[in-house]
Design an enzyme around this catalytic site. Structure first.
Site, short mmCIF file in Angstrom:
data_model
loop_
_atom_site.label_atom_id
_atom_site.label_comp_id
_atom_site.label_asym_id
_atom_site.label_seq_id
_atom_site.Cartn_x
_atom_site.Cartn_y
_atom_site.Cartn_z
N ARG A 75 0.87 -1.17 0.00
CA ARG A 75 0.00 0.00 0.00
C ARG A 75 0.91 1.22 0.00
O ARG A 75 2.05 1.16 0.43
CB ARG A 75 -0.91 -0.03 1.21
CG ARG A 75 -1.73 -1.32 1.24
CD ARG A 75 -2.95 -1.22 2.10
NE ARG A 75 -3.59 -2.50 2.35
CZ ARG A 75 -4.28 -3.21 1.47
NH1 ARG A 75 -4.39 -2.79 0.24
NH2 ARG A 75 -4.84 -4.35 1.80
N ASP A 131 -11.41 -9.34 -1.18
CA ASP A 131 -12.24 -8.53 -0.30
C ASP A 131 -13.70 -8.42 -0.72
O ASP A 131 -14.50 -7.90 0.03
CB ASP A 131 -11.67 -7.12 -0.18
CG ASP A 131 -10.29 -7.10 0.44
OD1 ASP A 131 -9.98 -8.04 1.20
OD2 ASP A 131 -9.53 -6.16 0.17
#
Length: 153
Positions: A75, A131
């Site tokens: 990230r 997700d």
């Protein structure tokens, strides 16, 4: 596609099944279409920091059975800023890269969308997420065949 000579592929966000298969498909389809292909290590963070490496058929041999992503992923707080995205754009341009394929989920596509908006830079997104956070989410592997078909002359 006629103006595109060099492409980059990156994986962003969390590891997901099929990311290596996606990388392999992008690299092989690029080579098939006489494009120079680069990989971006560590996702958007690597893009900001210039971690861009050349890729060829050998670099994606025997990877589809491996978990994770050979390009690694991370990230990036820096990519969330305009300064970070500007640095990422400059890194792409310094390598002569004309377009990019990003593999990831909602956060990856949000970053790509912002990047397209700001720099008018061509990006294709391939879903690679566990997700269930992408409204039209489908299997990454199911997306590969249409990508290959679209890239044929």
């Amino acid at each position: 596609m006629s103006n595109i000579k060099k492409i980059a592929v990156l994986t962003s966000g969390g590891d997901a099944p099929g990311m290596n298969a996606g990388i392999r498909a992008v690299v092989r389809a690029g080579i098939y279409n006489n494009l120079e292909v680069f990989g971006v290590r560590r996702g958007y963070d690597g893009l900001v920091n210039g971690e861009i490496i050349p890729m060829d058929a050998k670099s994606v041999a025997n990877i589809i059975q491996r978990g994770g992503t050979i390009l690694k992923t991370a990230r990036s707080e820096a990519f969330k800023t305009i300064e970070g995205r500007k640095q990422a754009y400059e890194n792409l341009r310094s390598h002569g890269i004309d377009a990019m394929v990003v593999i990831g989920g909602d956060g990856t596509f949000t970053g790509a969308s912002k990047f397209i908006e700001e720099f008018d830079f061509p990006i294709i997104g391939l879903p690679g997420t566990i997700d269930n956070d992408w409204p039209a989410q489908t299997s990454l592997l199911a997306m590969i065949q249409p990508l290959i078909q679209l890239s044929k002359p």
